[in-house]
Design a protein around this motif. Structure first.
Motif, short mmCIF file in Angstrom:
data_model
loop_
_atom_site.label_atom_id
_atom_site.label_comp_id
_atom_site.label_asym_id
_atom_site.label_seq_id
_atom_site.Cartn_x
_atom_site.Cartn_y
_atom_site.Cartn_z
N VAL A 29 16.02 -12.78 87.15
CA VAL A 29 15.99 -12.33 88.55
C VAL A 29 16.80 -11.04 88.64
CG1 VAL A 29 16.67 -12.89 90.92
CG2 VAL A 29 15.75 -14.69 89.43
N MET A 30 16.12 -9.95 89.00
CA MET A 30 16.78 -8.65 89.06
C MET A 30 17.23 -8.32 90.48
SD MET A 30 16.85 -7.62 86.00
CE MET A 30 16.27 -8.67 84.69
N THR A 45 21.13 -8.52 86.65
CA THR A 45 20.54 -9.84 86.82
C THR A 45 21.34 -10.62 87.85
OG1 THR A 45 21.91 -10.97 85.17
CG2 THR A 45 19.89 -9.88 84.36
N ALA A 46 20.77 -11.71 88.33
CA ALA A 46 21.49 -12.57 89.27
C ALA A 46 22.68 -13.25 88.58
CB ALA A 46 20.56 -13.61 89.88
N ILE A 50 24.56 -6.14 83.87
CA ILE A 50 23.95 -4.84 84.17
C ILE A 50 22.79 -4.60 83.21
CG2 ILE A 50 24.32 -2.34 84.20
CD1 ILE A 50 27.26 -2.94 84.95
N LYS A 51 21.65 -4.21 83.79
CA LYS A 51 20.46 -3.92 83.00
C LYS A 51 20.10 -2.44 83.00
CE LYS A 51 19.42 -7.97 81.47
NZ LYS A 51 19.41 -8.22 80.03
N LYS A 80 25.85 -8.73 95.82
CA LYS A 80 24.50 -9.19 96.12
C LYS A 80 24.05 -10.24 95.09
CE LYS A 80 21.30 -5.92 97.91
NZ LYS A 80 20.31 -4.87 97.63
N ALA A 81 24.27 -9.94 93.81
CA ALA A 81 23.87 -10.86 92.74
C ALA A 81 24.64 -12.17 92.82
CB ALA A 81 24.09 -10.20 91.37
N THR A 82 25.90 -12.11 93.18
CA THR A 82 26.72 -13.32 93.31
C THR A 82 26.17 -14.23 94.40
OG1 THR A 82 28.69 -12.20 92.47
CG2 THR A 82 29.05 -14.18 93.79
#
Length: 108
Positions: A29-30, A45-46, A50-51, A80-82
């Motif tokens: 999940v990006m 990613t969730a 870092i990608k 946001k990912a957290t």
């Protein structure tokens, strides 16, 4: 009594497996975040890995400004990912918990 305990233990193992599967899925999940002017973009990613980082050439002229952009944008992306991560894992954990009065407020 032992049947209830064994059932709860089985449910716990099942929930642990689902949490593990969810964590793996969250690697796919990006989450995208950009600076307010769009000059710097970050994808992670969730699971907060870092990608990609994309930097507009205009930011390369001012090292201090670039550093500020990177810090601000990455921190917003991590936040946001957290939220995505915690929401997904809490849903799986709540689904697998036995119905114990008062415990449902822990997973909201």
């Amino acid at each position: 009594m032992f049947g209830d305990l064994m059932g709860m233990m089985g449910k716990l193992k099942e929930t642990q497996a689902k949490v593990g599967e969810t964590k793996k899925r969250l690697d796919t999940v990006m989450v995208d975040e950009a600076s307010t002017d769009g000059l710097l973009k970050v994808t992670l990613t969730a699971n907060r890995q870092i990608k990609a980082i994309t930097i507009d050439d205009s930011l390369l002229e001012d090292k201090e400004q670039l550093e500020d952009y990177i810090i601000l944008t990455i921190n917003k992306a991590i936040e946001k990912a957290t939220k995505v991560n915690e929401t997904e894992l809490a849903a799986v954990a709540k689904e697998g918990m036995p119905n114990i009065p008062g415990m449902d407020s822990l997973f909201k």
